[in-house]
Design an enzyme around this catalytic site. Structure first.
Site, PDB file in Angstrom:
ATOM      1  N   ASP A 119       0.859  -1.185   0.000  1.00  0.00           N
ATOM      2  CA  ASP A 119       0.000   0.000   0.000  1.00  0.00           C
ATOM      3  C   ASP A 119       0.892   1.231   0.000  1.00  0.00           C
ATOM      4  O   ASP A 119       1.846   1.313   0.783  1.00  0.00           O
ATOM      5  CB  ASP A 119      -0.890   0.020   1.247  1.00  0.00           C
ATOM      6  CG  ASP A 119      -1.972  -1.043   1.171  1.00  0.00           C
ATOM      7  OD1 ASP A 119      -2.327  -1.460   0.054  1.00  0.00           O
ATOM      8  OD2 ASP A 119      -2.451  -1.469   2.238  1.00  0.00           O
TER       9      ASP A 119
ATOM     10  N   ASP B 178     -13.529  -6.613  -5.802  1.00  0.00           N
ATOM     11  CA  ASP B 178     -13.773  -6.915  -4.394  1.00  0.00           C
ATOM     12  C   ASP B 178     -15.127  -7.595  -4.314  1.00  0.00           C
ATOM     13  O   ASP B 178     -16.158  -6.985  -4.627  1.00  0.00           O
ATOM     14  CB  ASP B 178     -13.796  -5.624  -3.565  1.00  0.00           C
ATOM     15  CG  ASP B 178     -12.441  -4.913  -3.575  1.00  0.00           C
ATOM     16  OD1 ASP B 178     -11.421  -5.616  -3.691  1.00  0.00           O
ATOM     17  OD2 ASP B 178     -12.415  -3.677  -3.473  1.00  0.00           O
TER      18      ASP B 178
END
Lengths: 252, 204
Positions: free
Chosen positions: A11, A130
């Site tokens: 990230d 997702d």
């Protein structure tokens, strides 16, 4: 023989790698280029960067760290997060990224997938999805905006559509297993991998070497993990050695 | 000086970054004159065979590349840059390749077990030739492609790779070298292949 890929995910926020649990308690964890190079040295097959920068005027920062990564990392890397147009694709690919992952933008505008595939080739278009199990019903639906908004689109249908539009790979994250360390969502991984003929990268839930093996057994071409590798609970080499002992083809 | 041919195909930047890392002087160019005077030349890849040929032709680069390959100076094609050296591809029926070497480019047959494109690390075997000096049999390289080379003259083939079928994954014909895999994305082994090429070419 084509090997199964082990992919660490980093990230990035404001040009720095951050670690946290579900985007909370973020801590600075270093420079993207240096962190990625360390994973290359450990035997990572690719690296995925997810830019979670919230500010709108962050494109220059993003291009700058992508450029630095490309100068030091000689394995493929994917950049995702906040990419909305083919111009965004072009800018990031020109800095040396190999693939671009799109999620919400592709759900809102599926022609982004076909436009990007036409312009840059399917090999650099990764559709990230997702998915979460439907409550009280069969199957899964896909969510946008980092898992906040249910699109009420069937996950298998969306994967098939993404392939038809020209996606080269699917990065499949299970919202049900993400962060649990209880293993990848095997049912979901199997359902998607058996419905499309492009590689599926399983994501969300890895907690042990066996979890990687199980995801590969149900059809994942690659397996992605973040915290497990960041916190050095497992090394990429340990995972690969485990897989190799079980006759899974890996690059060691 | 290495001329990296810029014909708006993907991943030229990765090739440049690898040359930077290895310390080879290079120029990214779409100017046939610059290619002509370079000491060596790299034709990078990623893209559709027909589109790439169109782009090369419209910029007058097809002739520049052919002339360069015929000059005796060292030339390296990567990925589509390998495929373009041959006569034709099933990806773009009716489009002639550069025809510098004889052979056809064919499509992988997609099956349940075999996802197309091939994306990832695969090994090379039957390895020989100067590009692979110091590189072991079965070393892994990074591949991204849906089409593969079937060279007419198997004597020029310097490695094979298996994906549904055993195909030709690199070639060496005199001063002309090419790899289906991406050396610039294949970590240490890939950088070694590039180093070998640059040394043969006198760039290092």
């Amino acid at each position: 023989m084509l090997t199964k890929r082990i992919i660490p995910c980093l990230d990035v926020k404001d040009g720095r790698v951050v670690k946290g649990i579900k985007f909370l308690n973020l801590k600075d964890a270093g420079d993207p280029a240096e962190t990625a190079a360390a994973y290359d040295a450990q035997g990572a097959d690719e690296v995925v960067f997810l830019d979670i920068t919230a500010s709108a005027d962050s494109r220059d920062t993003q291009l700058s760290w992508v450029r630095d990564v490309a100068a030091t990392l000689f394995i493929p890397f994917t950049v995702g997060g906040g990419i909305r147009t083919t111009d965004d694709f072009k800018a990031i690919l020109r800095e040396g990224a190999d693939k671009i992952a799109v999620n919400s933008a592709a759900l809102m505008n599926p022609t982004l997938i076909s436009d990007a595939a036409m312009k840059f080739g399917s090999q650099c278009v990764v559709v990230a999805m997702d998915a979460k199990k439907r409550e009280g019903a069969e199957g899964w639906t896909v969510y946008k905006n980092g898992g906040r908004v249910d699109m009420n689109i069937d996950a298998v249908e969306w994967a098939i559509q993404a392939e038809k539009l020209g996606a080269g790979e699917i990065l499949l994250t299970s919202m049900d297993t993400d962060g649990t360390k209880a293993g990848y969502d095997l049912e979901l991984t199997k359902a998607i991998a058996s419905s499309v003929n492009i590689p599926v990268i399983a994501s969300g839930g890895a907690g042990s070497c066996k979890d990687f093996y199980d995801a590969i057994e149900v059809g994942a071409s690659a397996v992605l993990a973040a915290s497990l590798f960041h916190y050095k609970e497992l090394t990429i080499r340990e995972v690969k050695e485990y897989l190799k002992e079980r006759s899974v083809s890996v690059r060691l | 000086m290495v001329a990296v041919v810029d014909y708006d195909a993907g991943n030229v930047k990765s090739v440049e970054k690898a040359l930077d890392k290895l310390g080879a002087e290079h120029v990214l160019t779409s100017d046939p004159e610059v290619i002509k005077i370079a000491d060596s030349c790299i034709l990078p890849g990623v893209g559709n065979f027909g589109d790439c040929m169109d782009k090369l032709r419209s910029a007058g680069l097809d002739k520049a590349v052919k002339d360069f390959a015929a000059s005796g100076k060292c030339f390296l094609g990567i990925c589509v840059g390998l495929q373009l050296l041959f006569d034709e591809s099933e990806e773009s029926p009716g489009v002639s390749g550069l025809g510098i070497l004889k052979g056809k480019v064919k499509k992988f047959t997609s099956t349940d077990e075999l996802k197309v494109p091939q994306i990832g690390w695969n090994n090379v075997f039957n390895v020989k030739g100067r590009l692979f000096e110091g590189i072991d049999e079965n070393t892994y390289f990074y591949f991204v492609h849906s089409f593969y080379l079937d060279a007419a003259d198997k004597n020029i083939v310097t490695s094979n790779t298996s994906y549904g079928t055993d195909y030709d994954s690199s070639i060496e014909s005199g001063n002309v070298f090419a790899t289906q895999f991406h050396p610039e994305k294949s970590s240490d082994a890939g950088l070694k292949v590039l180093t070998n090429f640059l040394k043969i070419a006198g760039e290092l």
